[in-house]
Write a protein that holds these residues in place. Structure first.
Motif, PDB file in Angstrom:
ATOM      1  N   LEU A   3     -40.222 -33.389  46.158  1.00  0.00           N
ATOM      2  CA  LEU A   3     -39.054 -33.767  45.355  1.00  0.00           C
ATOM      3  C   LEU A   3     -38.234 -34.854  46.033  1.00  0.00           C
ATOM      4  O   LEU A   3     -37.633 -35.707  45.372  1.00  0.00           O
ATOM      5  N   ALA A   4     -38.214 -34.840  47.364  1.00  0.00           N
ATOM      6  CA  ALA A   4     -37.456 -35.854  48.099  1.00  0.00           C
ATOM      7  C   ALA A   4     -38.025 -37.245  47.881  1.00  0.00           C
ATOM      8  O   ALA A   4     -37.293 -38.250  47.995  1.00  0.00           O
ATOM      9  N   THR A   5     -39.319 -37.323  47.568  1.00  0.00           N
ATOM     10  CA  THR A   5     -39.939 -38.629  47.329  1.00  0.00           C
ATOM     11  C   THR A   5     -39.988 -38.975  45.848  1.00  0.00           C
ATOM     12  O   THR A   5     -40.573 -39.990  45.473  1.00  0.00           O
ATOM     13  N   ALA A   6     -39.363 -38.143  45.015  1.00  0.00           N
ATOM     14  CA  ALA A   6     -39.395 -38.363  43.558  1.00  0.00           C
ATOM     15  C   ALA A   6     -37.979 -38.349  42.986  1.00  0.00           C
ATOM     16  O   ALA A   6     -37.620 -37.470  42.190  1.00  0.00           O
ATOM     17  N   PRO A   7     -37.151 -39.314  43.350  1.00  0.00           N
ATOM     18  CA  PRO A   7     -35.739 -39.290  42.940  1.00  0.00           C
ATOM     19  C   PRO A   7     -35.531 -39.468  41.444  1.00  0.00           C
ATOM     20  O   PRO A   7     -34.486 -39.066  40.913  1.00  0.00           O
ATOM     21  N   ARG A   8     -36.513 -40.064  40.739  1.00  0.00           N
ATOM     22  CA  ARG A   8     -36.340 -40.330  39.311  1.00  0.00           C
ATOM     23  C   ARG A   8     -36.994 -39.273  38.433  1.00  0.00           C
ATOM     24  O   ARG A   8     -36.921 -39.347  37.210  1.00  0.00           O
ATOM     25  N   LEU A   9     -37.614 -38.285  39.047  1.00  0.00           N
ATOM     26  CA  LEU A   9     -38.350 -37.276  38.279  1.00  0.00           C
ATOM     27  C   LEU A   9     -37.413 -36.487  37.370  1.00  0.00           C
ATOM     28  O   LEU A   9     -36.348 -36.030  37.800  1.00  0.00           O
ATOM     29  N   ARG A  10     -37.827 -36.352  36.112  1.00  0.00           N
ATOM     30  CA  ARG A  10     -37.036 -35.590  35.138  1.00  0.00           C
ATOM     31  C   ARG A  10     -37.806 -34.408  34.569  1.00  0.00           C
ATOM     32  O   ARG A  10     -37.232 -33.374  34.250  1.00  0.00           O
ATOM     33  N   THR A  11     -39.140 -34.573  34.433  1.00  0.00           N
ATOM     34  CA  THR A  11     -39.915 -33.592  33.680  1.00  0.00           C
ATOM     35  C   THR A  11     -41.280 -33.374  34.319  1.00  0.00           C
ATOM     36  O   THR A  11     -41.935 -34.331  34.744  1.00  0.00           O
TER      37      THR A  11
END
Length: 337
Positions: A74-82
Motif C-alpha cells: 500500500l505504501a507504494t500505491a498512493p493512488r490506489l482506490r479499488t
C-alpha cells in the motif's frame, strides 16, 4: 470537452490465468475502461516493474497468485482506490491498512459460487442413486445388481441437509427446488423467516445430521467452524449416509472422517480435504465409498471467464459513478469465506 483519461490499472495474479479469465473479446472491453498492460501480471510487489506500475495504479485487478496487499504494498500505491478480485474470498488478501485507508474491494465470489453449486447438485443426485457405490460394484463384479440392492436407491423424497447458507449454499438451495427432495438447513445466522423464504426447514446441526441421507457442507472456513464436524457429529450421520464437502477440509476432523470412511459406515464426496492434496498413502484414494476429486468444483477452464466478466461489469459501474455490485465490506469477513 476533452475525454478524461482512463484510470490506470494493474493485474496482480498468476499470469497463467489471464487468458482464460480475460479472453480476447473481454480483454478488449476491459481496455475500453482502464489503461492496463495486458502483458504484465505481477506476483511480487517488490519487483521493479510492479513498483512502477503500483505507483500509478488506481485499480488493482487481482486473482489467484496475487501477493498479500499489506502495508508495504500500500505504501507504494498512493493512488490506489479499488481492488477488483477475479476470484473468491479476499480475507487473506487484504491487510488491515487497506480497510483503514477506506479503499473499496469487490469480489467475484458470487460468480465462483455457481460452478460449485452445480457440482454439488450433480453429486447429490448421483449419491441419491448410489451411482458411486454401484459403479464400483459393477466394475468389480461385471453383473447387474439384484433388485434387492436397489431398495435404498432413489431421489424421491431423499433427505438433504445443507450446512451453511453461504453464497454457494443459497445457490444449492435454489437449484434443489427443481427436485422432489426434502431439504433442511443449519445456519446460526439464518432466522426461521429467512429459512422459509429459502424454501427449507431450519434445524439445529445435530438434528440435521441425524435426519439427513445426504449432508452437504457449505459453511465458511472461520474459527467458529473449525472441525465443526468432529468425531461425535460424524457419528450422528445415519448408516449409509453420504457427506459432501465442497467447502474446506478444515471443517471436518480428518482422522475421524477417515475412520468412518474406512469402516464403510458412511460414504463421502470430497472435493476438498485436509491436508490438500492428501498424502499418497491415504486410504481415501482407494475406498469404494469415497468419490475424491482434486478441488475442481470451483471455476475451471471456460468457467473462469465468468470471473472476468464480473470485473468488467464492476468497472462499467464505477465508470458511471455507481458502487460495485459485489462490494466486500470489512464486517463481512467475520462470517463469510
Amino acid at each position: 470537452m476533452p475525454i478524461p483519461p482512463l484510470p490506470p490499472a494493474l493485474f496482480a495474479m498468476n499470469p497463467v490465468h489471464l487468458p482464460e479469465i480475460f479472453p480476447p473479446r473481454l480483454m478488449a472491453r476491459l481496455k475500453e475502461l482502464v489503461r492496463i498492460d495486458s502483458t504484465l501480471a505481477v506476483q511480487d510487489f517488490t519487483a521493479p516493474a510492479a513498483r512502477a506500475a503500483l505507483a500509478e495504479a488506481e485499480v488493482l485487478i487481482t486473482g489467484w497468485g496475487c501477493p498479500h496487499i499489506g502495508e508495504a504494498a500500500l505504501a507504494t500505491a498512493p493512488r490506489l482506490r479499488t481492488v477488483l478480485h477475479a476470484a473468491g474470498s479476499v480475507r487473506s488478501l487484504l491487510g488491515e491498512g487497506f480497510w483503514e485507508r477506506g479503499l473499496t474491494a469487490s469480489s467475484a465470489v458470487q460468480a465462483n459460487a455457481l460452478p460449485v453449486a452445480e457440482y454439488t447438485i450433480a453429486t447429490i443426485l448421483l449419491a441419491g442413486k448410489d451411482a458411486f457405490g454401484l459403479r464400483e460394484r459393477f466394475r468389480a463384479e461385471h453383473v447387474y445388481p439384484a433388485p434387492a440392492q436397489y431398495a435404498r436407491v432413489g431421489n424421491l423424497g431423499r433427505r438433504i441437509g445443507v450446512i451453511g447458507a453461504s453464497r454457494v449454499g443459497r445457490r444449492v438451495l435454489h437449484l434443489l427446488r427443481a427436485f422432489d427432495l426434502s431439504v433442511t438447513l443449519y445456519d446460526p445466522y439464518v432466522s426461521e423467516t429467512e429459512a422459509a423464504s429459502l424454501g427449507v426447514m431450519p434445524l439445529p446441526l445435530d438434528e440435521l445430521l441425524r435426519t439427513s441421507d445426504i449432508v452437504s457442507l457449505h459453511a465458511p472456513d472461520i474459527p467458529q467452524t473449525y472441525r465443526m464436524l468432529d468425531r461425535e457429529r460424524l457419528a450422528l450421520i445415519p448408516d449409509g449416509g453420504v457427506l459432501i464437502n465442497t467447502s474446506r477440509g478444515a471443517l471436518i476432523d480428518p482422522e475421524a472422517l477417515t475412520e468412518e470412511l474406512v469402516s464403510g459406515r458412511i460414504g463421502a464426496v470430497l472435493d476438498v480435504t485436509e491436508p490438500e492434496p492428501l498424502p499418497a498413502d491415504s486410504p481415501l484414494y482407494q475406498l469404494p465409498n469415497v468419490f475424491l476429486t482434486p478441488h475442481i468444483a470451483g471455476s475451471l477452464g471456460n468457467e473462469l471467464e465468468r470471473l472476468g466478466r464480473t470485473v468488467v461489469n464492476e468497472l462499467e459501474r464505477l465508470a458511471t459513478g455507481l458502487p460495485p455490485a459485489h462490494r466486500v465490506h470489512r464486517t463481512d469477513l467475520a462470517t463469510s469465506a
